[in-house]
Design an enzyme around this catalytic site. Structure first.
Site, short mmCIF file in Angstrom:
data_model
loop_
_atom_site.label_atom_id
_atom_site.label_comp_id
_atom_site.label_asym_id
_atom_site.label_seq_id
_atom_site.Cartn_x
_atom_site.Cartn_y
_atom_site.Cartn_z
CD GLU A 113 34.87 -20.19 29.62
OE1 GLU A 113 33.65 -20.09 29.37
OE2 GLU A 113 35.30 -20.41 30.77
CE LYS B 179 35.61 -27.14 27.80
NZ LYS B 179 36.82 -26.34 27.39
CD GLU C 232 38.51 -18.74 31.19
OE1 GLU C 232 38.37 -18.33 32.34
OE2 GLU C 232 38.10 -19.86 30.80
CB VAL D 108 36.89 -14.72 40.80
CG1 VAL D 108 37.51 -14.88 42.19
CG2 VAL D 108 35.48 -15.28 40.77
NE ARG E 100 31.61 -14.95 34.56
CZ ARG E 100 32.70 -15.47 35.08
NH1 ARG E 100 33.50 -14.73 35.84
NH2 ARG E 100 33.05 -16.73 34.87
P1 ADP Z 1 36.31 -16.85 37.07
O1 ADP Z 1 36.94 -17.14 35.77
O2 ADP Z 1 35.80 -15.48 37.24
O3 ADP Z 1 37.09 -17.36 38.20
P2 ADP Z 1 34.52 -18.95 37.61
O4 ADP Z 1 34.28 -19.89 36.50
O5 ADP Z 1 35.34 -19.38 38.77
O6 ADP Z 1 35.02 -17.65 36.96
O7 ADP Z 1 33.13 -18.44 38.11
C1 ADP Z 1 32.95 -17.31 38.93
C2 ADP Z 1 31.71 -17.50 39.73
O8 ADP Z 1 30.58 -17.62 38.91
C3 ADP Z 1 31.75 -18.73 40.59
O9 ADP Z 1 31.07 -18.43 41.77
C4 ADP Z 1 31.01 -19.75 39.74
O10 ADP Z 1 30.41 -20.74 40.55
C5 ADP Z 1 29.99 -18.90 39.05
N1 ADP Z 1 29.64 -19.34 37.70
C6 ADP Z 1 30.41 -19.33 36.61
N2 ADP Z 1 29.75 -19.77 35.52
C7 ADP Z 1 28.51 -20.09 35.94
C8 ADP Z 1 27.34 -20.60 35.28
N3 ADP Z 1 27.31 -20.87 33.98
N4 ADP Z 1 26.25 -20.79 36.04
C9 ADP Z 1 26.27 -20.51 37.35
N5 ADP Z 1 27.33 -20.01 38.00
C10 ADP Z 1 28.44 -19.81 37.33
P1 ADP Z 2 34.49 -23.16 32.60
O1 ADP Z 2 33.46 -22.51 31.75
O2 ADP Z 2 33.92 -24.07 33.61
O3 ADP Z 2 35.46 -22.16 33.14
P2 ADP Z 2 36.51 -23.91 30.65
O4 ADP Z 2 36.14 -24.30 29.27
O5 ADP Z 2 37.07 -22.55 30.83
O6 ADP Z 2 35.27 -24.12 31.59
O7 ADP Z 2 37.53 -24.99 31.24
C1 ADP Z 2 37.88 -25.00 32.61
C2 ADP Z 2 39.23 -25.67 32.79
O8 ADP Z 2 39.18 -27.04 32.34
C3 ADP Z 2 40.37 -25.04 32.02
O9 ADP Z 2 40.94 -23.94 32.68
C4 ADP Z 2 41.34 -26.21 31.85
O10 ADP Z 2 42.11 -26.38 33.02
C5 ADP Z 2 40.41 -27.40 31.70
N1 ADP Z 2 40.15 -27.68 30.28
C6 ADP Z 2 39.10 -27.27 29.55
N2 ADP Z 2 39.17 -27.70 28.27
C7 ADP Z 2 40.30 -28.43 28.19
C8 ADP Z 2 40.95 -29.16 27.13
N3 ADP Z 2 40.42 -29.25 25.89
N4 ADP Z 2 42.13 -29.79 27.40
C9 ADP Z 2 42.67 -29.73 28.64
N5 ADP Z 2 42.11 -29.06 29.66
C10 ADP Z 2 40.95 -28.42 29.46
MG MG Z 3 36.70 -20.92 32.02
#
Ligand code: ADP
Ligand code: ADP
Ligand code: MG
Length: 447
Positions: free
Chosen positions: A288, A158, A275, A295, A292
Site C-alpha cells: 500500500e 483486507k 510499503e 510515525v 502522509r
Molecule cells: P504508520 O505507518 O505511520 O506507522 P499507522 O498505520 O501506524 O501508520 O498509523 C499512524 C496513525 O494513524 C495511527 O495513530 C493510526 O491509528 C492512525 N491511522 C492510520 N490509518 C488510519 C485510518 N484509515 N483511519 C483512522 N486512523 C488511521
Molecule cells: P494498514 O493499512 O493497516 O497499515 P497493511 O496493508 O499495510 O495495512 O498491512 C499491515 C500489516 O499486515 C503488514 O505490515 C503485514 O505485516 C501484514 N500483512 C498485510 N497484508 C499481508 C499479506 N498479504 N500477507 C502477509 N502479511 C500481510
Molecule cells: Mg500499512
C-alpha cells in the site's frame, strides 16, 4: 514560504510540525479539543483555537470547524499530521475550494492511493509487482470465496479503507472463510464507515520493508532509503529500524526505483511511503501507499540528514526539492521504539491516566519525539502512543546499545507503558542478529 500555518492534529506529531515551523520562521496555529486544553501542542503553538468536544469526530475530524479556524486565524496552509484527516481526499478538496494549501498530495492522488484495492489496480496497470489477489474489490462473501479459492489458501482478507492494522484477517481454511470475512467486513464498517473488502494471498512470515519518498510540484521524485517495520503486534508497528538489516545496495536501488515509479504514476507530490512485503526469495510486492508523513519518519531523518517535515513545508509552498537522488547518502543506523500507555500484562489494553513522575532519556545519540510531561493526564479519547524514542549510531550495534541504555533511563510512573516490552525485544537474540520477520512477536513472545 508560508508565514502562518495551522496544524490539524495533536500529540507528538503536532509538536514535531511546530518545531519545524519555528526553525523556518513560520507562525503556528494549533487546534485542540476541550480535553486537550493542557496538551503540549496547545501550549507550544503561537496561538490555539478550540474546535470542539473531546470526541475526535467532533473536533480533530470536524472539517468545518478546522477550516473555519484556518480562515479565522489567517493561516495559509494546513498540516494534517498522520491519522485523523491526513488521508481524507474530501478534506484536501475542501482546503482547495477555500484556497488553503493542504500540506500533502492532491485530493486526486489521495483518492486513488487511499483506497487500497483501487491502488492495487493502478499499480498493476503500471507494472508494479503486487501481492497476488482479487482483481479489485469484492462485495459479498460468495464472490469473495470464489476469489479466495482461485488465489489459494491461506489468504488475507483486507479492508480497502483500512489503516492502523484494522480490518485485516488471515483465513487459513476454506471452511472458516465466510465467517471471518463477515467479521472483518463488520469491523471495517465500524472503524472506517466503509466495508469494501479485497483479498490477498497470505505471504508467510515476510518482512515489511517500506520506502520514504518525496515529490515536488515539478514532477521530481526521490527515495530516501528503506525502513524495516517487521516488528509488529497484530499487524501494527511496534519498533522500526533504518536501514533494514537485510538490505543490500542492489535491492535498495531496485525497490527504491520501483517506489519512485509508483509515486510518479500517481503524480505524487509531498512526502509519502510505499510499503512492500519481501518474501523469503527476496521477491517484493507492493502492499500500500501511505499518502502522509509517517510515525516512523525520524529514523529516515537520522540516516539521511534530511528534515522531512521541512521538506513537506517547502514542497507545499511551491519550492523545488532541496536535495537530488544523488545527494541522498545513507549513513549509520537508527531505531525507533514506540512508547504506548498500555498494559502489556493485560492484552496491551490502553492505559490512559495521570503521569505521576516522568524522567525522559537523553544523552548522545538519543532523540525523543513526545508530547507529555509530569502531571499530564493522558486522555482516553485518542491513540495510546505517548512518545517515540529514536536512537542513532554508526552501526546497528551502536544504535541498539544506545536504545537499551535510553529505555533503561526512561521513568514513567502512574500509568503502565510498554517500555519493558520494548527492552525485551532489544534483548532478544533473533532481533539482535537481525533475523526476524512480521511473525517475530507472535513467535518469540507467544502473543
Ligand atoms: P504508520 O505507518 O505511520 O506507522 P499507522 O498505520 O501506524 O501508520 O498509523 C499512524 C496513525 O494513524 C495511527 O495513530 C493510526 O491509528 C492512525 N491511522 C492510520 N490509518 C488510519 C485510518 N484509515 N483511519 C483512522 N486512523 C488511521
Ligand atoms: P494498514 O493499512 O493497516 O497499515 P497493511 O496493508 O499495510 O495495512 O498491512 C499491515 C500489516 O499486515 C503488514 O505490515 C503485514 O505485516 C501484514 N500483512 C498485510 N497484508 C499481508 C499479506 N498479504 N500477507 C502477509 N502479511 C500481510
Ligand atoms: Mg500499512
Amino acid at each position: 514560504m508560508f508565514s502562518k500555518i495551522l496544524i490539524a492534529n495533536r500529540g507528538e506529531i503536532a509538536v514535531r510540525v511546530i518545531r519545524a515551523c519555528r526553525e523556518l520562521g513560520i507562525e503556528t496555529v494549533a487546534v485542540y479539543s476541550e480535553i486537550d486544553e493542557e496538551a503540549v501542542h496547545t501550549q507550544l503553538a503561537d496561538c490555539a483555537i478550540c474546535i470542539g468536544p473531546a470526541r475526535a469526530k467532533d473536533s480533530y475530524l470536524n472539517m468545518k470547524n478546522i477550516i473555519s479556524a484556518t480562515v479565522l486565524s489567517g493561516a495559509e496552509a494546513i498540516h494534517p499530521g498522520f491519522g485523523f484527516l491526513s488521508e481524507n481526499a474530501k478534506f484536501a478538496e475542501m482546503c482547495r475550494e477555500c484556497s488553503i494549501e493542504f500540506i500533502g498530495p492532491t485530493p486526486e492522488t489521495i483518492g486513488s492511493m487511499g483506497n487500497k484495492s483501487k491502488a492495487r489496480e493502478l499499480m498493476i496497470a503500471v507494472g508494479i509487482p503486487v501481492i497476488p489477489g482479487s482483481e479489485g474489490a469484492v462485495y459479498d462473501s460468495a464472490e469473495a470465496l470464489e476469489a479466495a479459492k482461485v488465489i489459494g489458501f491461506p489468504v488475507m482478507v483486507k479492508a480497502s479503507a483500512g489503516g492502523g492494522g484494522r480490518g485485516i484477517r488471515i483465513v487459513r481454511e476454506e471452511e472458516e472463510f465466510v465467517h471471518i470475512f463477515e467479521t472483518a467486513k463488520a469491523e471495517a464498517n465500524g472503524a472506517f464507515g466503509d466495508d469494501t473488502m479485497y483479498i490477498e494471498k497470505f505471504i508467510e512470515n515476510p518482512r515489511h520493508i517500506e520506502f520514504q519518498i518525496l515529490g515536488d510540484k515539478f514532477g521530481n521524485v526521490i527515495y530516501l532509503g528503506d525502513r524495516d517495520c517487521s516488528i509488529q503486534r497484530r499487524n501494527q508497528k511496534v519498533l522500526e529500524e533504518a536501514p533494514s538489516p537485510i538490505m543490500t545496495k542492489e535491492l535498495r536501488k531496485e525497490m527504491g526505483e520501483m517506489a519512485v515509479h509508483a509515486a510518479k504514476a500517481v503524480h505524487y507530490e509531498n512526502a509519502g511511503t510505499i510499503e512492500f512485503l519481501l518474501d523469503h526469495d527476496s521477491k517484493f510486492y507492493f502492499m500500500e501507499m501511505n499518502t502522509r508523513i509517517q510515525v516512523e519518519h525520524p529514523i529516515t531523518e537520522m540516516i539521511t540528514g534530511v528534515d522531512l517535515v521541512k521538506e513537506q513545508l517547502r514542497i507545499a509552498a511551491g519550492e523545488k526539492l532541496s536535495v537530488t537522488q544523488e545527494d541522498i547518502k545513507i549513513t549509520g543506523h537508527a531505531i525507533e521504539c514506540r512508547i504506548n500507555a498500555e498494559n502489556t500484562a493485560e492484552g496491551f489494553r490502553p492505559c490512559p491516566g495521570k503521569i505521576e513522575m516522568l524522567v525522559v532519556p537523553g544523552g548522545p545519540g538519543v532523540r525523543i519525539d513526545s508530547a507529555v510531561y509530569q502531571n499530564y493526564v493522558i486522555p482516553p479519547n485518542y491513540d495510546s502512543m505517548i512518545a517515540k524514542v529514536i536512537t542513532y549510531g554508526k552501526t546497528r550495534e551502536d544504535a541498539m546499545s544506545t536504545m537499551k541504555r535510553a529505555l533503561a533511563e526512561f521513568v514513567v510512573k502512574g500509568i503502565h507503558t510498554n517500555i519493558d516490552f520494548q527492552l525485551s525485544i532489544l534483548n532478544n537474540k533473533a532481533f539482535t542478529q537481525g533475523k526476524y520477520n512480521t511473525g517475530f512477536i507472535a513467535i518469540e513472545f507467544n502473543l
